[in-house]
Motif scaffolding. Structure first.
Motif, PDB file in Angstrom:
ATOM      1  N   GLU A  21       2.869   8.154  -9.650  1.00 41.27           N
ATOM      2  CA  GLU A  21       3.214   6.827  -9.148  1.00 41.27           C
ATOM      3  C   GLU A  21       3.383   6.803  -7.631  1.00 41.27           C
ATOM      4  OE1 GLU A  21       5.631   4.737 -12.853  1.00 41.27           O
ATOM      5  OE2 GLU A  21       6.776   5.551 -11.179  1.00 41.27           O
ATOM      6  N   ILE A  22       3.051   5.657  -7.063  1.00 42.21           N
ATOM      7  CA  ILE A  22       3.420   5.324  -5.690  1.00 42.21           C
ATOM      8  C   ILE A  22       4.304   4.088  -5.782  1.00 42.21           C
ATOM      9  CG2 ILE A  22       2.597   4.569  -3.431  1.00 42.21           C
ATOM     10  CD1 ILE A  22      -0.167   5.711  -4.287  1.00 42.21           C
ATOM     11  N   HIS A  23       5.441   4.135  -5.132  1.00 40.47           N
ATOM     12  CA  HIS A  23       6.303   2.958  -5.043  1.00 40.47           C
ATOM     13  C   HIS A  23       6.244   2.417  -3.617  1.00 40.47           C
ATOM     14  CE1 HIS A  23       9.068   4.240  -8.656  1.00 40.47           C
ATOM     15  NE2 HIS A  23       7.799   4.126  -8.976  1.00 40.47           N
ATOM     16  N   VAL A  24       5.962   1.131  -3.486  1.00 44.84           N
ATOM     17  CA  VAL A  24       5.962   0.494  -2.170  1.00 44.84           C
ATOM     18  C   VAL A  24       7.064  -0.565  -2.157  1.00 44.84           C
ATOM     19  CG1 VAL A  24       4.619  -0.734  -0.439  1.00 44.84           C
ATOM     20  CG2 VAL A  24       3.473   0.881  -1.957  1.00 44.84           C
ATOM     21  N   TRP A  25       7.944  -0.444  -1.186  1.00 44.41           N
ATOM     22  CA  TRP A  25       9.076  -1.363  -1.061  1.00 44.41           C
ATOM     23  C   TRP A  25       8.825  -2.338   0.082  1.00 44.41           C
ATOM     24  CZ3 TRP A  25      13.749  -0.905  -3.922  1.00 44.41           C
ATOM     25  CH2 TRP A  25      13.816   0.232  -4.765  1.00 44.41           C
ATOM     26  N   ALA A 207     -15.068  12.382   3.123  1.00 42.72           N
ATOM     27  CA  ALA A 207     -15.520  13.367   2.128  1.00 42.72           C
ATOM     28  C   ALA A 207     -14.438  13.673   1.095  1.00 42.72           C
ATOM     29  CB  ALA A 207     -15.953  14.649   2.840  1.00 42.72           C
ATOM     30  N   GLU A 208     -13.183  13.774   1.547  1.00 42.67           N
ATOM     31  CA  GLU A 208     -12.119  14.193   0.624  1.00 42.67           C
ATOM     32  C   GLU A 208     -11.720  13.054  -0.323  1.00 42.67           C
ATOM     33  OE1 GLU A 208     -10.039  14.906   4.560  1.00 42.67           O
ATOM     34  OE2 GLU A 208     -12.004  14.070   4.184  1.00 42.67           O
ATOM     35  N   ASP A 209     -10.981  13.409  -1.365  1.00 43.21           N
ATOM     36  CA  ASP A 209     -10.483  12.401  -2.310  1.00 43.21           C
ATOM     37  C   ASP A 209      -9.196  11.767  -1.767  1.00 43.21           C
ATOM     38  OD1 ASP A 209     -12.501  12.758  -4.106  1.00 43.21           O
ATOM     39  OD2 ASP A 209     -11.423  14.194  -5.349  1.00 43.21           O
ATOM     40  N   TRP A 210      -9.306  10.505  -1.408  1.00 41.72           N
ATOM     41  CA  TRP A 210      -8.140   9.744  -0.974  1.00 41.72           C
ATOM     42  C   TRP A 210      -8.161   8.385  -1.660  1.00 41.72           C
ATOM     43  CZ3 TRP A 210      -4.108  10.416   2.655  1.00 41.72           C
ATOM     44  CH2 TRP A 210      -4.063  11.696   3.235  1.00 41.72           C
ATOM     45  N   SER A 211      -6.975   7.903  -2.000  1.00 40.11           N
ATOM     46  CA  SER A 211      -6.847   6.552  -2.549  1.00 40.11           C
ATOM     47  C   SER A 211      -6.402   5.611  -1.440  1.00 40.11           C
ATOM     48  CB  SER A 211      -5.802   6.521  -3.671  1.00 40.11           C
ATOM     49  OG  SER A 211      -6.211   7.338  -4.748  1.00 40.11           O
ATOM     50  N   LEU A 212      -6.940   4.409  -1.471  1.00 34.48           N
ATOM     51  CA  LEU A 212      -6.585   3.385  -0.486  1.00 34.48           C
ATOM     52  C   LEU A 212      -6.253   2.102  -1.229  1.00 34.48           C
ATOM     53  CD1 LEU A 212      -6.528   2.742   2.612  1.00 34.48           C
ATOM     54  CD2 LEU A 212      -8.872   1.928   2.348  1.00 34.48           C
ATOM     55  N   PHE A 213      -5.086   1.557  -0.964  1.00 31.94           N
ATOM     56  CA  PHE A 213      -4.651   0.303  -1.574  1.00 31.94           C
ATOM     57  C   PHE A 213      -4.410  -0.720  -0.479  1.00 31.94           C
ATOM     58  CE2 PHE A 213      -3.231   3.750  -4.307  1.00 31.94           C
ATOM     59  CZ  PHE A 213      -3.573   3.322  -5.583  1.00 31.94           C
ATOM     60  N   LEU A 230      -6.566  11.040  -6.220  1.00 29.37           N
ATOM     61  CA  LEU A 230      -6.946   9.821  -6.942  1.00 29.37           C
ATOM     62  C   LEU A 230      -6.065   9.651  -8.180  1.00 29.37           C
ATOM     63  CD1 LEU A 230     -10.825  10.371  -6.789  1.00 29.37           C
ATOM     64  CD2 LEU A 230      -9.433   8.970  -5.258  1.00 29.37           C
ATOM     65  N   GLY A 231      -6.200   8.485  -8.826  1.00 27.66           N
ATOM     66  CA  GLY A 231      -5.515   8.265 -10.110  1.00 27.66           C
ATOM     67  C   GLY A 231      -4.073   7.839  -9.995  1.00 27.66           C
ATOM     68  N   TRP A 232      -3.736   7.130  -8.927  1.00 27.13           N
ATOM     69  CA  TRP A 232      -2.350   6.711  -8.719  1.00 27.13           C
ATOM     70  C   TRP A 232      -2.054   5.383  -9.413  1.00 27.13           C
ATOM     71  CZ3 TRP A 232       0.828  10.173  -6.739  1.00 27.13           C
ATOM     72  CH2 TRP A 232       0.306  11.181  -5.921  1.00 27.13           C
ATOM     73  N   ASP A 233      -0.812   5.243  -9.853  1.00 35.71           N
ATOM     74  CA  ASP A 233      -0.284   3.993 -10.405  1.00 35.71           C
ATOM     75  C   ASP A 233       0.631   3.383  -9.353  1.00 35.71           C
ATOM     76  OD1 ASP A 233       0.502   1.931 -12.031  1.00 35.71           O
ATOM     77  OD2 ASP A 233       1.867   3.144 -13.249  1.00 35.71           O
ATOM     78  N   LEU A 234       0.255   2.217  -8.847  1.00 37.29           N
ATOM     79  CA  LEU A 234       1.000   1.594  -7.748  1.00 37.29           C
ATOM     80  C   LEU A 234       2.025   0.607  -8.292  1.00 37.29           C
ATOM     81  CD1 LEU A 234       0.891   1.266  -4.516  1.00 37.29           C
ATOM     82  CD2 LEU A 234      -0.385  -0.815  -5.017  1.00 37.29           C
ATOM     83  N   LYS A 235       3.276   0.734  -7.824  1.00 34.67           N
ATOM     84  CA  LYS A 235       4.314  -0.224  -8.177  1.00 34.67           C
ATOM     85  C   LYS A 235       4.918  -0.791  -6.892  1.00 34.67           C
ATOM     86  CE  LYS A 235       5.269   1.396 -12.748  1.00 34.67           C
ATOM     87  NZ  LYS A 235       6.193   1.960 -13.736  1.00 34.67           N
ATOM     88  N   CYS A 236       5.061  -2.108  -6.853  1.00 26.59           N
ATOM     89  CA  CYS A 236       5.539  -2.776  -5.646  1.00 26.59           C
ATOM     90  C   CYS A 236       6.911  -3.406  -5.915  1.00 26.59           C
ATOM     91  CB  CYS A 236       4.532  -3.858  -5.215  1.00 26.59           C
ATOM     92  SG  CYS A 236       2.920  -3.195  -4.792  1.00 26.59           S
ATOM     93  N   TRP A 237       7.905  -2.968  -5.154  1.00 27.78           N
ATOM     94  CA  TRP A 237       9.264  -3.448  -5.336  1.00 27.78           C
ATOM     95  C   TRP A 237       9.686  -4.307  -4.140  1.00 27.78           C
ATOM     96  CZ3 TRP A 237       9.341  -2.358 -10.044  1.00 27.78           C
ATOM     97  CH2 TRP A 237       9.206  -1.088 -10.585  1.00 27.78           C
ATOM     98  N   GLN A 238      10.451  -5.336  -4.439  1.00 24.80           N
ATOM     99  CA  GLN A 238      11.069  -6.164  -3.395  1.00 24.80           C
ATOM    100  C   GLN A 238      12.493  -5.650  -3.212  1.00 24.80           C
ATOM    101  OE1 GLN A 238       9.346  -9.085  -2.066  1.00 24.80           O
ATOM    102  NE2 GLN A 238      10.884  -8.862  -0.464  1.00 24.80           N
ATOM    103  N   TYR A 239      12.821  -5.210  -2.002  1.00 24.88           N
ATOM    104  CA  TYR A 239      14.189  -4.677  -1.803  1.00 24.88           C
ATOM    105  C   TYR A 239      15.187  -5.827  -1.812  1.00 24.88           C
ATOM    106  CZ  TYR A 239      18.320  -2.561   0.114  1.00 24.88           C
ATOM    107  OH  TYR A 239      19.619  -2.136   0.298  1.00 24.88           O
TER     108      TYR A 239
END
Length: 239
Positions: A21-25, A207-213, A230-239
């Protein structure tokens, strides 16, 4: 992949960060005085000194809010008080968790623009986030010519002026998020190719494996998160 401004959810009370997971606040830096006082009390002495060096009160208050809320967020993952969070600083002043917390594997990055901040958090992988307020720029074309690749510049030039602004900042945030993740400076901007269109999300042409959201945390803002693998699950939180 994009996240519009209607999917920013309140964070759960039992906050868990899974390995994929990636959490973005999304952080509101315009906080009332009472809240600012309690956030200021969580800062270290060097952060307090830094806050006091800001000439404009507005900038000082935003720094206190951003750093205090960052400490609060990281403290929740680490199970400690905001005051107990300790940072080291890499070149160009990028904060990382102190070696004391190395076992947690927690990685984070922070960006702010005007009255908004974003904090991206994950486990063990390099991560970068960039946030920009879409604003008129008199030197937009000159900057694009200087920092963008010919294909990107040509795409930008093909658009109407109002669309140029948005696409310029989309390119910029994608490049900057990647460079913040890798620790490379702005001088590398013109070496990172991004492909995007008005209807398709951006991709890093590397060339490398990177995810971009790509993210839209609020009206007139664009943002991007870059993370290794790769293969990330993105979750977006409001602080």
């Amino acid at each position: 992949m994009t996240a519009s401004n209607d999917i920013w959810l309140p964070a759960p009370t039992d906050l868990t960060l899974l390995p994929d997971e990636i959490h973005v606040w999304c952080i509101d830096l315009e906080q009332p005085e009472t809240k600012l006082q309690s956030l200021a009390a969580t800062l270290s002495s060097d952060e307090t000194s830094r806050a006091e060096r800001f000439y404009f009160q507005e900038h000082r208050q935003r720094f206190i809010a951003g750093r205090g809320i960052l400490r609060t967020i990281l403290g929740r993952y680490l199970g400690i008080q905001p005051l107990q969070v300790e940072f080291n600083y890499q070149q160009r002043g990028k904060p990382v968790l102190a070696d004391t917390f190395a076992d947690s594997g927690l990685a984070f990055n922070l960006s702010h623009s005007q009255g908004l901040g974003l904090c991206a958090v994950n486990c063990t992988r390099e991560i970068g986030v960039d946030l920009e307020y879409i604003r008129p720029m008199s030197d937009l074309e000159a900057l694009a010519k200087r920092f963008f690749l010919p294909r990107e510049y040509k795409m930008l030039r093909s658009l109407s002026p109002n669309l140029q602004q948005e696409v310029f900042f989309r390119y910029w945030t994608c490049k900057e998020a990647y460079l913040k993740a890798t620790g490379d400076g702005l001088s590398q901007l013109e070496q990172i190719e991004v492909s995007l269109t008005l209807t398709e999300p951006a991709k890093l042409q590397i060339a490398e494996d990177w995810s971009l959201f790509e993210l839209v945390p609020a009206n007139n803002y664009v943002a991007a998160v870059a993370v290794a693998n790769l293969g990330w699950d993105l979750k977006c939180w409001q602080y």
